[in-house]
Design a protein around this motif. Structure first.
Motif, PDB file in Angstrom:
ATOM      1  N   ARG A 124     -62.732   1.067   9.219  1.00 54.29           N
ATOM      2  CA  ARG A 124     -61.682   2.055   9.026  1.00 54.29           C
ATOM      3  C   ARG A 124     -61.166   2.090   7.596  1.00 54.29           C
ATOM      4  NH1 ARG A 124     -60.065   2.957  14.289  1.00 54.29           N
ATOM      5  NH2 ARG A 124     -61.955   3.899  15.081  1.00 54.29           N
ATOM      6  N   TYR A 170     -57.956  10.212 -12.605  1.00 55.53           N
ATOM      7  CA  TYR A 170     -58.614   9.581 -11.469  1.00 55.53           C
ATOM      8  C   TYR A 170     -57.635   9.053 -10.429  1.00 55.53           C
ATOM      9  CZ  TYR A 170     -62.872   9.873 -14.126  1.00 55.53           C
ATOM     10  OH  TYR A 170     -63.942  10.373 -14.805  1.00 55.53           O
ATOM     11  N   SER A 171     -58.074   9.092  -9.163  1.00 54.81           N
ATOM     12  CA  SER A 171     -57.395   8.361  -8.094  1.00 54.81           C
ATOM     13  C   SER A 171     -58.092   7.023  -7.925  1.00 54.81           C
ATOM     14  CB  SER A 171     -57.489   9.126  -6.768  1.00 54.81           C
ATOM     15  OG  SER A 171     -56.761  10.323  -6.825  1.00 54.81           O
ATOM     16  N   TYR A 172     -57.288   5.985  -7.657  1.00 53.54           N
ATOM     17  CA  TYR A 172     -57.844   4.679  -7.332  1.00 53.54           C
ATOM     18  C   TYR A 172     -57.882   4.561  -5.822  1.00 53.54           C
ATOM     19  CZ  TYR A 172     -56.784   3.636 -12.167  1.00 53.54           C
ATOM     20  OH  TYR A 172     -56.738   3.672 -13.540  1.00 53.54           O
ATOM     21  N   LEU A 193     -58.000  -0.081  -6.496  1.00 46.33           N
ATOM     22  CA  LEU A 193     -56.610  -0.479  -6.737  1.00 46.33           C
ATOM     23  C   LEU A 193     -56.439  -1.991  -6.632  1.00 46.33           C
ATOM     24  CD1 LEU A 193     -53.705   0.328  -7.323  1.00 46.33           C
ATOM     25  CD2 LEU A 193     -53.352   0.553  -4.856  1.00 46.33           C
ATOM     26  N   TYR A 246     -49.990   9.048 -20.859  1.00 44.48           N
ATOM     27  CA  TYR A 246     -50.668  10.342 -20.890  1.00 44.48           C
ATOM     28  C   TYR A 246     -51.134  10.651 -22.306  1.00 44.48           C
ATOM     29  CZ  TYR A 246     -48.624  10.596 -16.350  1.00 44.48           C
ATOM     30  OH  TYR A 246     -48.299  10.296 -15.059  1.00 44.48           O
ATOM     31  N   GLU A 267     -54.860  10.223 -18.076  1.00 42.43           N
ATOM     32  CA  GLU A 267     -53.738   9.532 -17.419  1.00 42.43           C
ATOM     33  C   GLU A 267     -54.238   8.134 -17.120  1.00 42.43           C
ATOM     34  OE1 GLU A 267     -51.950  11.607 -14.095  1.00 42.43           O
ATOM     35  OE2 GLU A 267     -51.115   9.774 -13.261  1.00 42.43           O
ATOM     36  N   GLN A 287     -38.861  -4.337  -7.716  1.00 40.49           N
ATOM     37  CA  GLN A 287     -40.124  -4.964  -7.323  1.00 40.49           C
ATOM     38  C   GLN A 287     -39.992  -5.686  -5.975  1.00 40.49           C
ATOM     39  OE1 GLN A 287     -40.919  -7.184 -10.938  1.00 40.49           O
ATOM     40  NE2 GLN A 287     -42.377  -5.653 -11.669  1.00 40.49           N
ATOM     41  N   ARG A 347     -44.727  -2.825   0.689  1.00 37.03           N
ATOM     42  CA  ARG A 347     -46.159  -3.125   0.732  1.00 37.03           C
ATOM     43  C   ARG A 347     -46.506  -3.992   1.945  1.00 37.03           C
ATOM     44  NH1 ARG A 347     -46.614  -3.642  -5.117  1.00 37.03           N
ATOM     45  NH2 ARG A 347     -47.665  -1.658  -5.496  1.00 37.03           N
ATOM     46  N   GLN A 402     -53.509   1.631   4.216  1.00 38.61           N
ATOM     47  CA  GLN A 402     -54.270   1.144   3.057  1.00 38.61           C
ATOM     48  C   GLN A 402     -53.660   1.691   1.783  1.00 38.61           C
ATOM     49  OE1 GLN A 402     -58.538   1.931   3.543  1.00 38.61           O
ATOM     50  NE2 GLN A 402     -58.138   2.144   5.731  1.00 38.61           N
ATOM     51  N   GLU A 403     -53.442   0.800   0.831  1.00 38.90           N
ATOM     52  CA  GLU A 403     -52.835   1.249  -0.425  1.00 38.90           C
ATOM     53  C   GLU A 403     -53.876   1.833  -1.365  1.00 38.90           C
ATOM     54  OE1 GLU A 403     -50.517  -1.656  -2.532  1.00 38.90           O
ATOM     55  OE2 GLU A 403     -49.753  -0.172  -3.955  1.00 38.90           O
ATOM     56  N   MET A 404     -53.513   2.899  -2.031  1.00 40.03           N
ATOM     57  CA  MET A 404     -54.325   3.484  -3.094  1.00 40.03           C
ATOM     58  C   MET A 404     -53.362   3.996  -4.167  1.00 40.03           C
ATOM     59  SD  MET A 404     -55.522   7.009  -1.217  1.00 40.03           S
ATOM     60  CE  MET A 404     -56.223   7.613  -2.748  1.00 40.03           C
ATOM     61  N   LEU A 405     -53.859   4.690  -5.155  1.00 41.38           N
ATOM     62  CA  LEU A 405     -52.971   5.179  -6.216  1.00 41.38           C
ATOM     63  C   LEU A 405     -53.529   6.493  -6.749  1.00 41.38           C
ATOM     64  CD1 LEU A 405     -50.535   4.692  -8.074  1.00 41.38           C
ATOM     65  CD2 LEU A 405     -52.045   3.405  -9.590  1.00 41.38           C
ATOM     66  N   MET A 406     -52.703   7.522  -6.663  1.00 43.97           N
ATOM     67  CA  MET A 406     -53.142   8.844  -7.117  1.00 43.97           C
ATOM     68  C   MET A 406     -52.426   9.226  -8.407  1.00 43.97           C
ATOM     69  SD  MET A 406     -53.458  10.790  -3.425  1.00 43.97           S
ATOM     70  CE  MET A 406     -52.191   9.841  -2.573  1.00 43.97           C
ATOM     71  N   PRO A 407     -52.990  10.184  -9.142  1.00 45.07           N
ATOM     72  CA  PRO A 407     -52.392  10.568 -10.424  1.00 45.07           C
ATOM     73  C   PRO A 407     -51.126  11.396 -10.248  1.00 45.07           C
ATOM     74  CG  PRO A 407     -54.716  11.233 -10.268  1.00 45.07           C
ATOM     75  CD  PRO A 407     -54.261  10.876  -8.895  1.00 45.07           C
ATOM     76  N   ALA A 408     -50.359  11.499 -11.327  1.00 46.25           N
ATOM     77  CA  ALA A 408     -49.184  12.371 -11.355  1.00 46.25           C
ATOM     78  C   ALA A 408     -49.554  13.769 -11.838  1.00 46.25           C
ATOM     79  CB  ALA A 408     -48.102  11.779 -12.246  1.00 46.25           C
ATOM     80  N   VAL A 444     -53.259  16.548  -3.032  1.00 42.44           N
ATOM     81  CA  VAL A 444     -54.242  15.653  -3.651  1.00 42.44           C
ATOM     82  C   VAL A 444     -54.929  14.795  -2.582  1.00 42.44           C
ATOM     83  CG1 VAL A 444     -54.523  13.723  -5.258  1.00 42.44           C
ATOM     84  CG2 VAL A 444     -53.031  15.638  -5.857  1.00 42.44           C
ATOM     85  N   LEU A 474     -58.848  14.882  -1.315  1.00 42.55           N
ATOM     86  CA  LEU A 474     -59.677  13.679  -1.417  1.00 42.55           C
ATOM     87  C   LEU A 474     -60.306  13.341  -0.057  1.00 42.55           C
ATOM     88  CD1 LEU A 474     -58.888  10.640  -3.576  1.00 42.55           C
ATOM     89  CD2 LEU A 474     -59.626  10.213  -1.265  1.00 42.55           C
ATOM     90  N   GLU A 530     -64.252  12.895   1.396  1.00 44.02           N
ATOM     91  CA  GLU A 530     -64.749  11.551   1.716  1.00 44.02           C
ATOM     92  C   GLU A 530     -64.869  11.261   3.209  1.00 44.02           C
ATOM     93  OE1 GLU A 530     -65.946  10.174  -0.739  1.00 44.02           O
ATOM     94  OE2 GLU A 530     -64.894  11.157  -2.397  1.00 44.02           O
ATOM     95  N   LEU A 543     -61.986   7.913  11.439  1.00 39.93           N
ATOM     96  CA  LEU A 543     -60.583   8.216  11.761  1.00 39.93           C
ATOM     97  C   LEU A 543     -60.130   7.344  12.921  1.00 39.93           C
ATOM     98  CD1 LEU A 543     -60.729  12.115  11.570  1.00 39.93           C
ATOM     99  CD2 LEU A 543     -59.817  10.543   9.856  1.00 39.93           C
ATOM    100  N   PRO A 544     -58.854   7.018  13.059  1.00 40.09           N
ATOM    101  CA  PRO A 544     -57.756   7.389  12.169  1.00 40.09           C
ATOM    102  C   PRO A 544     -57.703   6.516  10.924  1.00 40.09           C
ATOM    103  CG  PRO A 544     -56.917   5.971  13.882  1.00 40.09           C
ATOM    104  CD  PRO A 544     -58.379   6.202  14.187  1.00 40.09           C
ATOM    105  N   LEU A 551     -53.206   6.230   4.600  1.00 36.61           N
ATOM    106  CA  LEU A 551     -53.276   5.839   3.192  1.00 36.61           C
ATOM    107  C   LEU A 551     -51.893   5.959   2.573  1.00 36.61           C
ATOM    108  CD1 LEU A 551     -56.477   7.939   2.555  1.00 36.61           C
ATOM    109  CD2 LEU A 551     -56.398   5.445   2.494  1.00 36.61           C
TER     110      LEU A 551
END
Lengths: 578, 578
Positions: free
Chosen positions: A5, A40-42, A47, A139, A154, B51, B58, B67-73, B113, B117, B121, B128-129, B132
């Motif tokens: 998953r 890019y997305s991580y 990440l 940026y 970015e 933090q 987290r 699941q953690e990820m990171l997308m751009p601004a 976004v 994505l 993918e 699924l399910p 993110l």
């Protein structure tokens, strides 16, 4: 984590424009995805690796006494106008207006913001020195984003700023950051060099770039294989010949007189070399430039390149551009056939590479003619010689005299003595022990955190995929169940998964219902240090280990696994297993 | 950390526009500084608390299987155009162009976004399910940024997105996030309620807002003190009266006939109440609106407010605005004197609050006249009754019948069943077990991470400063040396500092050469759970403890400190010390 998953979209094919190995592998292993050019997305695995780098950076910065903070990405234009960079920075600085029409920049770097903050909060010598840092998104609208995370628009950066009372305090802060950088990049498993760099127009003194050695690198590092000397091409110097007061010309072979020769349409160094059957080293390249509005002629060995940074420093100029055709004609010369002999009213700078040159070829300042048999000492007796060329491979090291080599590097980080440029323009001062107000003395220190991730992969991969250093691997162990419908295999896998997790290892369990070939290939692609395969010998409690880096494969009893992992990871990912 | 060199710029005075307690205290305690309206830097102490919140978020998100990820601004405009939000979002969405003139938005949220994505993918039901999430900086150009971190323009958010095959799968994902939110806010020490919220025009079904109870809150929460019911004002419903088919009018007191009365210049509810010496509850407010281009008259009890969200749902309209003066005249009425009697060709919606009303006052549809003695059943027999008013304090709970109360709240988070809005517009589909393509069913889940920080302080402070919950305090212990020039005090402080750090406590040591009064005041302002003072009894190894929250103060022998700290922090910051 169970892989079924998890969002780890491995893929075979990547876009044709993914030239860099790290870019291809990060796409193929499902670490990143492009949202827009240079943006890019991580994904979860990418990440995790990025967070491991952040943790190392944080630990070493904290250990060096730096304090973490976090500044915004939206910067009011006024600050950048106050420092003068609003106009200077050009199209790389992304700009926008808010709903009230106020101008903002997206922070490309934070000297303005931190200096303005420190100006408001620190007023006494008692609160100095202090070094502040952040890990934050930057940026820069690169003209040509490429190589995935190596040159993005970015990106994640660690930027630190030191504030000192004295120059020697700055030296200490700088050294402290320099040493922290060495530890950070070492812990990330990188092969790198700290190279002397040019401090540019900012007016600082010392500056070093930390470069990861990699063929894809866009920077050229000049280094000496015999001693520790390393510098980037802008800054590097070779051994300068002794410039005697007067040249002893007696023991020379007889020198011929100047000869003006018709060279119709022959104007480039290459054409001249072929025309006269001479090495380019015997030809003097004359470059007509305009330095802060004044014409200058620079003389270089034909096979050497002008180093603009050195030239600017040599003549104290801020802007240097090519002289226009009109400008060349006004000097009494002609484009393509410029030469130093006979020109009046123009400053001539000779590079040290042509010192003492005889029998040289130069332009004759009229169309289709060159002069032969030039003896610089004889024909241009008052010349000024300075080092204004890019060091060439094979030049001699100024420290030890051995031949210099070239390498390609990726800039990972930069340490820089800023001095008082920003504290003066933004008014950040402190009162010293005697109550006298002085500008705070600053340093700045950057690490391209997301670029480090790419650089690590650029140095750690093979045909099959990534070879993660233990410190950065998204997971330490890849547990692979060959047939997930086999109860015995699943039972043993579950037991191993649980016991490894309880022992504190990070484990990705490939519990996908996929063909074994797909799973093994994906595992090599993802490249975690140790793979444990549970297959048909599960009924004997037998498992298979594969060390990704060395490729070593061997069988183990399941009950030996924990102690094996312990020794494997304690020895830095190398087992003694035969 | 030693305080002397740490950037903790406490201050007495704050700008007059800092209305919220959290805003004032975060400035005074040196946690944040404003860079521009609604845009803040986090100084070292503020970042530490932030933090700690991130770490809790987290842990709970990971524990819930996200699941953690990171997308751009930086978001390409095309995506926002594809979802239709480029035009809808308005000036809150910050926009810019890159050097090539391509349009971008600064992400205010990431549905576009992430959906795009996932579209690329995930294609099979097997993947699924999946849920993110990211912790990332968001941009919203608020019309009126205020209250410090409570309403900023650049802020830190946790946003999560779930992707499911079925509605019941979405229910599970939603519940899982809901429960994680309860754990997160509880661990942050917040008093909060999960309130039913309106799903707006997005077309989702369930949605809850998590609200911290605080007087500064900009949202009104309607809640029942007797049962668990809670909703925001837009969504809240009181007990609806039974709407009988026909009203029994026989047992009524004799009803007078309609009377048209001259009411010169009397048009507001307040004026009418005074003019007729009647309660506003006996006056019917007639509001002329235009709903998707069609005129509508809404009738409300005079002391009630229209709920636009309910009205839109009741009549199935997307846009509702006030009807223009021209529009009112066209209906045969006149502004200020609108009433339902005698109007033709206009839809009339009566709120349930006026059901069965007799002897009411309404406008007469001509200037300066009202009608008295209105009996709705007699005079407007065909009326449609619906709930289109904002619940008023004291209305009865629809669940248990007790009186509803109001409270003010700060929105901390939001869980939302999106359904297929984004997956349809952006084409994110999967093939199900039968190979049939279906749109993925989505949920979205946000937490304002930086807002949580402010909300915590809003609930935890006193006259002297902040009262940090143990889980979020930047440091657990404040060690204060009264006189730093006293060798005995410094020696004992150093020993305590070292032993507490070795025992794993985070300690800020106030080693500043400042007056004791300044240091004690700063310590109360910073508000860490436990203060340890080393003063004149240092020669007896005697120290003083102060528990910040309870205010308890007592002396201890230095060698008792470690065991005391252990019991203090194990009991959640409450000691048994008498």
């Amino acid at each position: 984590m169970r892989q079924q998953r998890m969002l780890i979209p491995t893929q075979r094919d990547v876009p044709g424009d993914a030239e860099a190995a790290s870019h291809r592998l990060m796409l193929r292993a499902g670490l990143i995805r492009q949202l827009s050019s240079g943006i890019y997305s991580y994904l979860p695995l990418g990440l995790k690796a990025l967070q491991h780098i952040q943790a190392i950076v944080r630990e070493e910065m904290d250990a060096a006494g730096a304090q973490e903070m976090l500044m915004p990405a939206l910067h009011p234009a006024e600050l950048w106008k106050a420092s003068g960079r609003w106009d200077v920075y050009g199209p790389e600085l992304m700009r926008l207006e808010d709903r009230h029409g106020r101008e903002f920049a997206l922070g490309a770097t934070h000297e303005e913001v931190i200096t303005s903050l420190v100006k408001d909060e620190i007023h006494s010598y008692k609160k100095l020195p202090v070094t502040l840092y952040q890990i934050q998104t930057k940026y820069r609208d690169e003209r040509r984003p490429r190589f995935g995370l190596l040159r993005g628009r970015e990106f994640l950066m660690k930027d630190a700023y030191s504030f000192d009372r004295t120059d020697s305090g700055l030296d200490d802060s700088y050294t402290s950051m320099y040493n922290a950088y060495v530890r950070i990049f070492t812990r990330c498993g990188l092969k790198f060099r700290a190279v002397e760099a040019d401090s540019g127009a900012i007016g600082g003194t010392d500056t070093h770039e930390f470069m990861a050695l990699a063929d894809i690198g866009e920077d050229t590092i000049v280094h000496c294989p015999s001693c520790q000397y390393a510098a980037n091409l802008e800054k590097a110097v070779g051994r300068i010949p002794q410039l005697a007061e007067s040249l002893d010309t007696n023991n020379d072979s007889a020198v011929s007189e100047l000869v003006k020769t018709h060279t119709p349409g022959v104007s480039t160094i290459k054409q001249l070399g072929q025309f006269f059957k001479q090495s380019p080293a015997q030809i003097i390249k004359s470059i007509a430039l305009e330095a802060d509005g004044t014409p200058v002629i620079v003389l270089l060995r034909g096979d050497y390149e002008l180093n603009e940074v050195k030239l600017k420093q040599a003549i104290g100029a801020e802007n240097v551009t090519l002289l226009s055709e009109d400008g060349i004609l006004k000097l009494g010369s002609t484009p393509g056939f410029i030469g130093p002999i006979g020109l009046q009213n123009v400053k001539i700078i000779a590079d040290v590479s042509i010192y003492g040159m005889k029998n040289a070829i130069v332009g004759a300042n009229e169309p289709d003619y060159h002069l032969l048999h030039v003896d610089l000492h004889r024909d241009l007796p008052g010349l000024t010689f300075q080092d204004v060329h890019n060091v060439a491979e094979g030049e001699l090291c100024s420290h030890c005299g051995n031949e210099l080599s070239f390498a390609k590097g990726i800039e990972l980080g930069h340490v820089f003595k800023l001095g008082t440029k920003y504290s003066r323009s933004l008014g950040a001062t402190f009162s010293n022990e005697n109550g006298v107000t002085e500008p705070i003395i600053m340093g700045c220190y950057g690490i391209g955190v997301s670029r480090v991730l790419a650089a690590v992969i650029e140095q750690h991969y093979d045909e099959q995929g990534i070879l993660w250093p233990e410190t950065l691997a998204p997971f330490s162990i890849h547990l692979l169940t060959v047939h997930v419908h086999d109860e015995m295999q699943m039972k043993l896998s579950q037991d191993i998964y649980t016991s490894l997790q309880n022992a504190g290892y990070s484990v990705l369990w490939d519990d996908r219902d996929e063909r074994p070939g797909v799973k093994f290939n994906d595992s090599d692609l993802l490249g975690f240090p140790l793979r444990i395969t549970v297959g048909k010998k599960a009924n004997e409690q037998m498992i298979e280990c594969k060390e990704r880096r060395s490729g070593k494969q061997y069988e183990l009893m399941a009950n030996q696994l924990l102690s094996h992992c312990q020794s494997f990871f304690q020895s830095g990912g190398i087992s003694n297993h035969e």
